[in-house]
Enzyme design. Structure first.
Site, PDB file in Angstrom:
ATOM      1  N   LYS A  65     -48.605  -7.082  44.693  1.00 24.53           N
ATOM      2  CA  LYS A  65     -47.311  -6.947  45.161  1.00 24.53           C
ATOM      3  C   LYS A  65     -47.096  -7.662  46.486  1.00 24.53           C
ATOM      4  O   LYS A  65     -47.961  -7.756  47.128  1.00 24.53           O
ATOM      5  CB  LYS A  65     -47.188  -5.278  45.615  1.00 24.53           C
ATOM      6  CG  LYS A  65     -45.800  -4.897  45.994  1.00 24.53           C
ATOM      7  CD  LYS A  65     -45.817  -3.404  46.065  1.00 24.53           C
ATOM      8  CE  LYS A  65     -44.625  -2.778  46.683  1.00 24.53           C
ATOM      9  NZ  LYS A  65     -44.401  -1.371  46.858  1.00 24.53           N
ATOM     10  N   SER A 140     -40.970   1.024  44.852  1.00 26.25           N
ATOM     11  CA  SER A 140     -40.517  -0.197  45.035  1.00 26.25           C
ATOM     12  C   SER A 140     -41.580  -1.144  44.620  1.00 26.25           C
ATOM     13  O   SER A 140     -41.150  -2.399  44.386  1.00 26.25           O
ATOM     14  CB  SER A 140     -40.763  -0.236  46.501  1.00 26.25           C
ATOM     15  OG  SER A 140     -41.971  -0.174  47.198  1.00 26.25           O
ATOM     16  N   SER A 164     -43.987   4.897  45.375  1.00 24.21           N
ATOM     17  CA  SER A 164     -43.298   3.533  45.016  1.00 24.21           C
ATOM     18  C   SER A 164     -44.632   2.866  44.016  1.00 24.21           C
ATOM     19  O   SER A 164     -44.489   1.851  43.659  1.00 24.21           O
ATOM     20  CB  SER A 164     -43.571   2.696  46.210  1.00 24.21           C
ATOM     21  OG  SER A 164     -42.178   2.960  46.999  1.00 24.21           O
TER      22      SER A 164
END
Lengths: 471, 93
Positions: A65, A140, A164
């Site tokens: 990420k 996210s 997330s």
């Protein structure tokens, strides 16, 4: 070859060193990423960093990420303000993957600074759900989940502050684990809410999550909040046996407005556990309804403080040089997107003189009540079972103009972050229109083994994970 | 509760564009109205959460080591001069 799990790929890589696998996955990224936008940066010549160790992940590609620092590679948190920023060090999680021999395989899209539940607030474009490209992949860590679900990568790292990792895992039909707070080092994770954030794996199977946790977990002298609790071998918990395991169904998690197909899938999952020999009990977590309000006070307070460092002086972009004050104001105006500004303003307000006691202090007190709820429930049960999200993945744009509606979509994941307990999402079924449904398992602090045991038994019994999106 | 967006934006060091201010103000007021529910919770005898688990800081040994990070840190700066971050002049002669 791209459909292999991490465990299967391990066998494959032993045969040929892994070049064919990297080539197959790179070709898949080239063909699918323009449609999904799951990777922000993927250039095999630049962003594929080969690990040097000869450890248990030798030659296996893992994606990261974009809020986890990789030395020398642009890391932006999907924000304009960090455009061009190249960290001078690796996050401990990245260092551990490299030492285990993994190949760092591209950087995944996310909500800007991890602020969001839909992966729509990225400054570099919306990420799309592989099961239906008109829908969000969740946020996210939406890019990480979409990349794994579409077989563009074997596994990915995400970060979870209020859900997330788990919510995008549920929306994309993959496995996502938020470890106990302190179980995985946060060093090199660009901070959002420091008392909530955890790095964790997003994988195709429960077994793959255990393999990654064996590498990621453990104390780190660079993070004083990383626990020194001994790390078990998580793969030893992968047994198809839940006899005697006490599983709690929290009555407050079957909320009004919950999608009936999601509720049905989760209740059916409870029946599967019952059939396998687990004991199903009703439990109560009475302060659940306060969780979202607590989170959006305490987490934004931490976020506004953490984001104070982005001012155009030390890294990222710089807007104007008229005066130092203008430099701060204009850099932050130009660099932050709408959701980041909303959260910084809210956090600044709740910490400001005259409001601190009424909001922040009261929020931290109610947080204690929520933690106490979990402590009481875990006296009666070993694992708590719920849906991961109250609805299946929603349409792109559907909740973007109403932040409160977006925040409420995290109602089932936030409590685990408030209490610091480990929680996992794994696929448990599909809606009639073919969208994935995820269920969430939560356990006592540091009892990830209970999650692996329950999740593995369910996964192997139902084999839901084998269904793939048509792309 | 009196939420004044200009004052909060000043504290947060964010210069808002006129076009986005009204929407942000409306959103923030509605979020604050929602979190008002917390005031109803009786917390008279409840301690605040300071750490989510009973973690105690684990410190490394306090040993002097060479540090060579300055140049790599300065490489990320939007502007530098020698060994320093460069910013607009703040003090007039």
């Amino acid at each position: 070859m791209h459909q292999l799990t991490l465990k299967q790929a391990l066998e494959e890589v032993r045969k040929d060193g892994g070049s064919a696998l990297i080539k197959a996955l790179s070709a898949r990224v080239s063909s699918l990423n323009p449609k999904l936008n799951a990777f922000l940066r993927f250039d095999p010549a630049v962003s594929v960093v080969r690990g040097e160790g000869k450890g248990p992940l030798q030659g296996l590609p893992i994606s990261i990420k974009d809020n986890i620092c990789i030395q020398g590679l642009e890391t932006t948190c999907a924000s304009k303000i960090l455009k061009g920023h190249r960290p001078p060090y690796n996050a401990t999680a990245v260092e551990r993957l490299k030492n285990a021999g993994a190949v760092i395989f591209g950087q995944c899209n996310m909500d800007e600074f991890a602020f969001g539940s839909s992966c729509e607030t990225s400054a570099y474009g919306v990420c799309r759900n592989p099961w239906d490209t008109e829908r969000v992949p969740g946020g996210s860590s939406g890019g990480s989940a979409a990349a794994v679900a579409s077989d563009m990568t074997l596994a990915a790292l995400g970060s979870d502050t209020g859900g997330s990792i788990r919510q995008p895992a549920a929306f994309c039909g993959v496995v996502g684990l938020k470890p106990t707070y302190g179980r995985v080092s946060r060093y090199g994770l660009i901070a959002f809410g420091s008392s909530f954030d955890q790095i964790g794996p997003i994988t195709k199977t429960v077994e793959d999550a255990a393999l990654l946790m064996n590498v990621l977990a453990g104390h780190d002298e660079k993070d004083s909040t990383a626990s020194s609790e001994p790390v078990p071998d998580y793969t030893k918990s992968l047994v198809r046996d839940v006899k005697g395991l006490r599983i709690g169904l929290p009555q407050e998690y079957f909320v009004e407005g919950m999608d009936p197909e999601v509720e049905k899938s989760v209740r059916q999952a409870a029946e599967v556990f019952k059939k396998l020999g687990a004991e199903i009990k009703s439990v109560s977590l009475p302060n659940t309804s306060q969780a979202v309000a607590v989170y959006y006070i305490v987490a934004v307070a931490e976020a506004s403080s953490n984001l104070g460092r982005f001012d155009g002086v030390r890294f990222g972009i710089r807007a104007s040089e008229q005066s130092l004050k203008d430099l701060y104001f204009e850099t932050r105006d130009e660099g932050f997107g709408a959701e980041a500004k909303r959260r910084i303003l809210l956090g600044t307000f709740v910490l400001s003189a005259g409001y601190y006691d009424a909001y922040y202090r009261q929020g931290q007190k109610v947080r204690t009540l929520i933690r106490d709820d979990f402590s009481r429930a875990f006296k009666d049960v070993d694992v708590i079972l719920s849906a991961t999200a109250p609805t299946p993945p929603f349409k792109i744009g559907e909740k973007l103009s109403d932040p409160l509606a977006m925040y409420l979509s995290d109602i089932l994941t936030i409590p685990a972050n408030l209490a610091g307990v480990p929680a996992m999402s794994l696929p448990c079924g599909f809606t009639s229109s073919g969208l994935p449904v995820g269920m969430q398992l939560m356990a006592r602090p540091f009892d990830e083994p209970a999650l692996f045991r329950a999740a593995y038994a369910f996964e192997q019994e139902t084999q839901v994970y084998k269904k793939k999106p048509k792309l | 509760m009196s939420f004044q967006i200009d004052k909060v934006a000043e504290l947060a060091r964010i210069k808002l564009k006129p076009a986005e201010k009204a929407k942000l103000e409306e959103d923030l007021k509605s979020i604050l109205a929602y979190v008002e529910q917390l005031r109803q919770v009786d917390t008279k005898n409840v301690a605040e959460t300071s750490h989510v688990l009973d973690l105690t800081n684990v410190f490394r040994k306090d040993e002097v080591k060479p540090s060579e990070v300055r140049d790599s840190v300065l490489e990320s700066a939007p502007a530098r001069q020698g060994k320093f971050f460069k910013v607009p002049k703040v003090v007039e002669r």
